[in-house]
Scaffold this motif. Structure first.
Motif: not given
Length: 393
Positions: A269, A313, A320, A322-323, A325-326, A329-330, A333
């Motif tokens: 990102s 997303k 919640k 997550l946009e 970049e997040d 990352k998720e 992971r």
């Protein structure tokens, strides 16, 4: 990489197509030794075109596909493109006569897929992939094919020294799907027609752990997404079972200016993505929002099935969101353990290998690169499903 040798076989006795005289033959699935998924299929004696199997035989073939995730049928180098299309289409009765699973994305001049192949003129659902120049193939006077490599797609490619030392990368772990407007295909078929020496090997280094694996040159890597799910913690399992993945509109065009992580799982990102206002015209109703977990209709097992490079997303069960970049990352992971050596199978191509893979049950990746003058020619087919996959709790 383990060779396809002589393990125990599972035998299913079947009736044969009406044009086959001997009715005492059987369809066999031989699990690939040492691999977490995959089997070699032996067709009934006299059957040279798997698209012509009778209904009972074909049901067993499809059940084998959804059970083993990847099937390899050797000796299919003469399979006609129309037969390959019919075989692929027959795996999903909900799909229409539609084109390649992401035809417009595949051809758009700003798509990351734009240079990856050409269509068979008389059977456009079948793509011709590979490396090098070929003449008089499927009615085409001359075609020049280009094998996709990580050099054009990863944020930090291998160095010249690493390439000299025989290293390569997973190019992009993905699902074959437009992920916009069309539902993911159930099955992809991939046929090796002209294949270089399969004894040549390359190496992949896992940069975060230092592990290395040796694979056949330009082997196709398959990830077990059942293992991806089952290896999660109980907390993560409950989370992903309730998570919805939202993909970007025209995702392959959206990500085209960006670059991927060195393991091919997702994108880095850096704000390089194509702005939505610069994308081709799109509709909110066609944006794909799919469950993160897809349930296998034969085995009932859960597949952690998410295309990390195209994710936009994540809508979590607690509300919640997550946009970009997040979300990336998720996904990284969750999916990174799934590409550990024990969870993948890399197929070493031989002339005539026909691979069928459950596109709603695995992720796969191109690997490798070819030296100047080396050539490879393959036919690929997948067709968008008529329905989206679901999660059954």
């Amino acid at each position: 990489m383990a060779a396809i040798a002589t393990p125990q076989t599972s035998t299913i006795t079947l009736s044969l197509p009406s044009d086959v005289i001997d009715s005492n033959t059987s369809l066999k699935f031989t699990p690939i030794p040492g691999a977490p998924l995959g089997a070699v299929v032996t067709l009934p004696d006299g059957v040279t075109d798997p698209s012509l199997l009778n209904d009972k035989d074909f049901d067993e073939l499809k059940s084998g596909l959804l059970t083993h995730s990847v099937l390899v049928i050797p000796g299919m180098e003469d399979l006609h493109p129309t037969s390959q299309y019919n075989l692929t289409k027959r795996m999903d009765p909900t799909c229409g006569a539609g084109a390649y699973g992401h035809a417009k994305e595949f051809r758009h001049n700003k798509s990351v897929l734009r240079r990856d192949g050409v269509s068979v003129p008389y059977q456009p659902q079948v793509q011709v992939l590979g490396q090098g120049k070929f003449e008089d193939h499927c009615g085409m006077d001359e075609i020049t094919l280009r094998h996709p490599t990580h050099f054009d797609f990863h944020n930090e490619p291998l160095t010249d020294k690493e390439v000299e030392d025989g290293y390569t990368r997973f190019y992009r772990w993905h699902i074959d799907s437009a992920l916009y407007g069309l539902s993911p295909p159930v099955c992809t078929t991939l046929l090796g027609i002209h294949v270089p020496d399969s004894t040549k090997t390359m190496k992949i280094k896992y940069e975060d752990t230092g592990d290395e694996i040796e694979i056949a040159q330009a082997g196709t890597a398959f990830m077990s997404t059942v293992n991806a799910f089952e290896n999660l913690s109980e907390e993560d399992k409950q989370m992903v079972l309730g998570t919805t993945v939202e993909y970007a509109p025209h995702p392959y065009i959206f990500i085209s200016p960006a670059r991927a992580t060195s393991d091919g799982l997702t994108m880095v990102s850096e704000g390089k993505e194509t702005p939505f206002e610069s994308l081709p015209e799109w509709e909110e109703s066609k944006v794909k929002k799919l469950p993160m977990v897809w349930t296998n209709p034969i085995t009932g097992r859960h597949h952690l099935q998410v295309h990390g490079c195209c994710v936009y997303k994540l809508h979590l069960p607690n509300g919640k969101v997550l946009e970009l970049e997040d979300a990336r990352k998720e996904v990284h992971r969750l999916m990174r353990p799934a590409i550990n050596p024990s969870n993948i199978y890399v197929h070493a191509w031989k002339k005539g290998d026909l691979a069928l893979f459950h596109n709603q049950g695995v992720l796969h990746s191109v690997t490798g690169q070819f030296a100047p003058g080396e050539r490879r020619l393959m036919h690929q087919c997948n067709i968008a499903s008529g329905i989206d996959p679901v999660t059954t709790l």
